[in-house]
Design an enzyme around this catalytic site. Structure first.
Site, PDB file in Angstrom:
ATOM      1  N   GLU A  50       0.833  -1.213   0.000  1.00  0.00           N
ATOM      2  CA  GLU A  50       0.000   0.000   0.000  1.00  0.00           C
ATOM      3  C   GLU A  50       0.865   1.260   0.000  1.00  0.00           C
ATOM      4  OE1 GLU A  50      -2.817  -0.545   3.211  1.00  0.00           O
ATOM      5  OE2 GLU A  50      -3.918  -2.032   2.006  1.00  0.00           O
ATOM      6  N   CYS A  59      -1.998  -4.925  -5.490  1.00  0.00           N
ATOM      7  CA  CYS A  59      -2.500  -6.144  -4.848  1.00  0.00           C
ATOM      8  C   CYS A  59      -1.437  -7.238  -4.850  1.00  0.00           C
ATOM      9  CB  CYS A  59      -3.729  -6.662  -5.582  1.00  0.00           C
ATOM     10  SG  CYS A  59      -5.159  -5.579  -5.472  1.00  0.00           S
ATOM     11  N   GLU A  61      -1.693 -10.344  -5.770  1.00  0.00           N
ATOM     12  CA  GLU A  61      -1.674 -11.154  -6.996  1.00  0.00           C
ATOM     13  C   GLU A  61      -0.812 -10.488  -8.065  1.00  0.00           C
ATOM     14  OE1 GLU A  61      -4.207 -10.105  -5.213  1.00  0.00           O
ATOM     15  OE2 GLU A  61      -5.971 -11.378  -5.395  1.00  0.00           O
ATOM     16  N   CYS A  92      -9.551  -9.041  -6.901  1.00  0.00           N
ATOM     17  CA  CYS A  92     -10.312  -7.874  -7.342  1.00  0.00           C
ATOM     18  C   CYS A  92     -10.391  -7.859  -8.875  1.00  0.00           C
ATOM     19  CB  CYS A  92      -9.667  -6.591  -6.828  1.00  0.00           C
ATOM     20  SG  CYS A  92      -8.200  -6.078  -7.755  1.00  0.00           S
ATOM     21  N   CYS A  95      -7.123  -7.258 -10.794  1.00  0.00           N
ATOM     22  CA  CYS A  95      -6.257  -8.453 -10.789  1.00  0.00           C
ATOM     23  C   CYS A  95      -6.803  -9.515 -11.743  1.00  0.00           C
ATOM     24  CB  CYS A  95      -6.127  -9.016  -9.383  1.00  0.00           C
ATOM     25  SG  CYS A  95      -5.028  -8.014  -8.345  1.00  0.00           S
TER      26      CYS A  95
END
Ligand code: THU
Length: 142
Positions: A50, A59, A61, A92, A95
């Site tokens: 983040e 993310c 992934e 998400c 991703c």
């Protein structure tokens, strides 16, 4: 769907759980770990990273995929995703699109919860009717 040996499945889960430990998620406090097995048997782990500028987060992934792709891998055998949730959490939308660039649609995606259970879903099930380069090129020449 690819067949994965019990040994590789155990490693896939182990690495997804390990990857979560390195999550940098001070804003959401939502840790995610991903493990990716490439066709030649190389493993990659990824965590969410983040940023104070929230939209700059990446993310878990995509971290794993970027690590693998930047090392020259293009074909994948399996992906696993872990979080700290009792329920299964699925990738998400960004991703899903990112992963679908490389496929295959039959890619097994294992979602891990904190109870030691997993849910198995394919990439095509996660993102049906995915937008691909082939379709994009058709759009361009029309
Ligand atoms: N996150 C992932 O790492 N993977 C997903 O598929 C969903 C969301 C991360 C992004 C952010 O750091 C945190 O989870 C909360 O959205």
């Amino acid at each position: 769907m690819n067949h994965i040996s019990k040994e590789n499945l155990d490693l896939l889960f182990k690495y997804a759980l390990e990857a979560k430990e390195t999550s940098y998620s001070p804003y959401s406090k939502f840790r995610v770990g991903a493990a990716l097995l490439t066709k030649d048997g190389t493993w990659y782990k990824g965590c969410n990273v983040e940023n104070a500028s929230y939209g700059a987060a990446i993310c878990a992934e995509r971290t794993a995929y970027c690590k693998a792709i930047s090392e020259g891998h293009r074909e994948f055998i399996a992906l696993a995703v872990s979080t700290d949730q009792d329920d299964f959490v699925s990738p998400c939308g960004i991703c899903r699109q990112f992963i679908s660039e490389f496929g295959p649609g039959s890619l097994p995606v294992y979602l891990l919860n904190t109870k030691g259970e997993f849910k198995l879903i394919t990439l095509s099930e996660l993102l049906p009717l995915s937008f691909s380069l082939e379709q994009g090129q058709k759009f361009l020449i029309k």
